[in-house]
Design a protein around this motif. Sequence first.
Motif, PDB file in Angstrom:
ATOM      1  N   ALA A   1     -61.106 -38.835  49.092  1.00 13.82           N
ATOM      2  CA  ALA A   1     -60.451 -39.889  49.863  1.00 13.82           C
ATOM      3  C   ALA A   1     -60.983 -41.219  49.353  1.00 13.82           C
ATOM      4  CB  ALA A   1     -60.738 -39.723  51.352  1.00 13.82           C
ATOM      5  N   VAL A   2     -60.075 -42.068  48.908  1.00 12.21           N
ATOM      6  CA  VAL A   2     -60.458 -43.364  48.353  1.00 12.21           C
ATOM      7  C   VAL A   2     -60.403 -44.402  49.473  1.00 12.21           C
ATOM      8  CG1 VAL A   2     -59.983 -45.091  46.575  1.00 12.21           C
ATOM      9  CG2 VAL A   2     -59.445 -42.669  46.148  1.00 12.21           C
ATOM     10  N   TYR A   3     -61.540 -45.063  49.713  1.00 10.57           N
ATOM     11  CA  TYR A   3     -61.650 -45.975  50.860  1.00 10.57           C
ATOM     12  C   TYR A   3     -61.297 -47.412  50.488  1.00 10.57           C
ATOM     13  CZ  TYR A   3     -63.443 -42.393  53.905  1.00 10.57           C
ATOM     14  OH  TYR A   3     -63.532 -41.278  54.695  1.00 10.57           O
TER      15      TYR A   3
ATOM     16  N   HIS B   1     -56.848 -43.451  51.174  1.00  6.52           N
ATOM     17  CA  HIS B   1     -55.780 -42.601  50.644  1.00  6.52           C
ATOM     18  C   HIS B   1     -56.398 -41.447  49.866  1.00  6.52           C
ATOM     19  CE1 HIS B   1     -56.322 -44.934  46.864  1.00  6.52           C
ATOM     20  NE2 HIS B   1     -55.770 -43.902  46.263  1.00  6.52           N
TER      21      HIS B   1
END
Lengths: 382, 141
Positions: free
Chosen positions: B77-79, B86
């Motif tokens: 999960a890219v913060y 996302h």
Amino acid sequence: MSLRGGAAVVGVAESDLGEVGGGFTPLDLIGQATSRALEDAGLEKEDVDGLFSASAYYHMPTLSVGEYLGIRPRYSDATNMGGSSFVSHLFHAASAIEAGLCEVALIAYGSTQRSASGRLVSGSEALPYEAPYEPRYPVSAYALAASRHMYEYGTTREQLAEVAVAAREWAKLNPKAFMRDDLSVEDVIGSRMVSSPLSVLDCCLVTDGGGAALVTSAERARDLARPPVYLLGAGEAHWHRNISQMPDLTTSAAAESGPRAYEMAGLGPSDMDVVVLYDAFTINTVLFLEDLGFCEKGEGGPFVSGGRISPGGKLVVNTNGGGLSYNHPGMYGLLLIVEAVRQLRGECGERQVADANTALVHGNGGVLSSQVTAILGSEEAL
Amino acid sequence: LGERGDEGVGVAEGVTAAGAPAEIYRSYLREGKLGFQRCRGCRSAVFYPRVLCPVCGSVSLAWEESGGRGTVYATTAVYHRDHEPHNVVLVDLEEGFRMMSRIEDVPAEEVEVGMSVAFDVREEDGEPVAVFVPVTETGER
């Protein structure tokens, strides 16, 4: 023909590190480091006839470096495979020296990424089959590898955090380390998430910095100022460029580069007094300790826990504090060589490893893509 | 699609006749389908699309349509500072190839390695993009 012991690193230096301030260019830092490395070796600029560099700033790095320094090489190698390039340059320089194509090689690197932007400067192009999903380059690739390692082997965030904590404990012993305050496993896990499972303290620093290393024949090395540090073995390997093309995210091509280097050196993991690994992210150290044979595949998490790679631990890893706590100027490979050479020359002060005669240097580039291993040794290890 | 597959892209005239690998992939997507290549020499599934097989070197590659069923191989999960994270995944398709994608219809942090997923298409900025959605083991969405 083996390269074992045929060439030696005879001078190393860092440029100014950390945050050098606005206005300085990467070439300025290369100039600083080169001048210091020449002084370290007792060589003159005119002695340099081989030039090696890689850069995210300069499209034709050896041309830019040669011009700035006023060096006209007869052998020039701008191999770029990311952060490992400089370990590769060491390998290639030894080959060129052995073949008589140059006699004194300069490997140089500089970056002002912290003062210029505070972000990693990368010339990496996006793969059209990855770009729509917006992975954050390069951290998301390493995060994907970490997620898979956790799934297959039960590796935990706490174990990854242990890598960062060990690096920090070493950094406390290095006056040049950028981060030297206390750090706990809880601090790492509680820090801002970047690309799960990696939080900001699982990631290397963004600093300015550069370095230079001078390599010459073993014969000439014996007449110079400092004790020679011989290249005993080297190996390189790469299997992919983009993370979606990496065959197995829990095994890097270090599983090939390492054995190639060990074979040339006639040494194995248990013979290494000092281990210097490219720790761009905490998962790197775990993967490379496994792939280079210091522990079994999947056991890297437990292996790094409980202070086993901290000062006084079972294995001596990243005595300078690593990319995680010492400095990481975009590409870190040259600074790996600097630390290994200093350990083998006994110049490391508080963090000096007693009776260090062998060191493994391992460079990583891209997204776990290029892997280059070099084994260095003192006169005693020849 | 069968006709296009028969042409392949392996030889020079095939490339000319069938078009660039990236264009063919996109044309599959525009029709809501996930295209990949199968090597006629060693039978390896090839992705991303190319003009030669990276396993055996054959230039004879046939296009096939994937059934779109796969398993999450790795996930992150890219913060972001200003909006929700996302998700980015690597998916192993049943036909034997792996691709980067994202899992829709589930919060980014809830995507797990080993999750069963099915192919879908989303249009973004006028371009079709391959995504996946979670399915039960029997294939229900």
